[in-house]
Design a protein around this motif. Structure first.
Motif, mmCIF file in Angstrom:
data_model
loop_
_atom_site.group_PDB
_atom_site.id
_atom_site.type_symbol
_atom_site.label_atom_id
_atom_site.label_comp_id
_atom_site.label_asym_id
_atom_site.label_seq_id
_atom_site.Cartn_x
_atom_site.Cartn_y
_atom_site.Cartn_z
ATOM 1 N N LYS A 2 0.827 -1.202 0.000
ATOM 2 C CA LYS A 2 0.000 0.000 0.000
ATOM 3 C C LYS A 2 0.870 1.264 0.000
ATOM 4 O O LYS A 2 0.521 2.265 -0.633
ATOM 5 N N LYS A 163 -3.427 -1.568 -5.885
ATOM 6 C CA LYS A 163 -4.690 -1.230 -5.210
ATOM 7 C C LYS A 163 -5.799 -2.215 -5.583
ATOM 8 O O LYS A 163 -6.588 -2.621 -4.723
ATOM 9 N N SER A 172 -7.908 -4.457 1.546
ATOM 10 C CA SER A 172 -8.217 -3.032 1.517
ATOM 11 C C SER A 172 -9.622 -2.854 0.961
ATOM 12 O O SER A 172 -10.077 -3.624 0.115
#
Length: 183
Positions: A2, A163, A172
């Protein structure tokens, strides 16, 4: 992972915010060329040849496109040719982002970089300048930006992939793209 994506995003965001001032400078330079030519009927302005202003507009235009593309990708303002993306589930969107970056964006950047490299190396070897007499003597720098484009866009594709991967694996829930109305 991240943090890598965040670092890439930060670099491309800063680059985009800096290069956007090139658009204003482009307008000012073009205005100066028009004033010099049609109001003062001169080929110089403040002792600088007008061709520098004209080529400056072209240089800034190229710089804005080459250095601003990754910024547009970061904020999801790039042109897309996807008919079903908006109606797809978040999982399908994440898969599309991941494999789109992996199978299309990264190979395209590789082809562009590989194709541009000999031209850039040749331009730097001779310090290629303008084709115009008294033109800007730094054409080789402008050509090198095609390689910077490849690096920035590849990095942004990597950030998008990271992502999307984090979302796909449940690590996430952050959106891949930030929403901004200021662009």
């Amino acid at each position: 992972m991240k943090q890598i994506a965040a670092a890439i995003d930060a670099v491309n965001d800063l680059t985009g915010r800096v290069i956007c001032w090139g658009i204003l400078l482009m307008v000012i330079l073009q205005f100066a060329v028009v004033i010099a030519r049609y109001v003062f009927s001169t080929s110089t302005l403040f002792g600088i040849p007008a061709v520098w202003f004209q080529e400056g507009v072209v240089y800034l235009h190229g710089m804005t496109i080459l250095l601003g593309t990754a910024y547009a990708m970061l904020w999801n303002k790039n042109v897309r040719v996807d008919i079903l993306y908006d109606k797809a589930s978040p999982r399908v969107q994440d898969l599309t982002e991941f494999f789109g970056s992996l199978l299309f964006v990264l190979p395209l950047c590789l082809v562009i970089g590989w194709s541009a490299l000999p031209n850039v190396v040749g331009a730097w070897a001779v310090k290629e300048g303008s084709l115009e007499p008294n033109g800007i003597p730094f054409r080789y720098v402008l050509k090198a930006l095609s390689l910077v484009f490849c690096v920035l866009v590849s990095a942004q594709a990597l950030s998008t992939m990271i992502k999307a991967f984090l979302r796909l694996t449940g690590r996430s829930s952050d959106p891949i793209y930030e929403v901004s109305d200021e662009l």
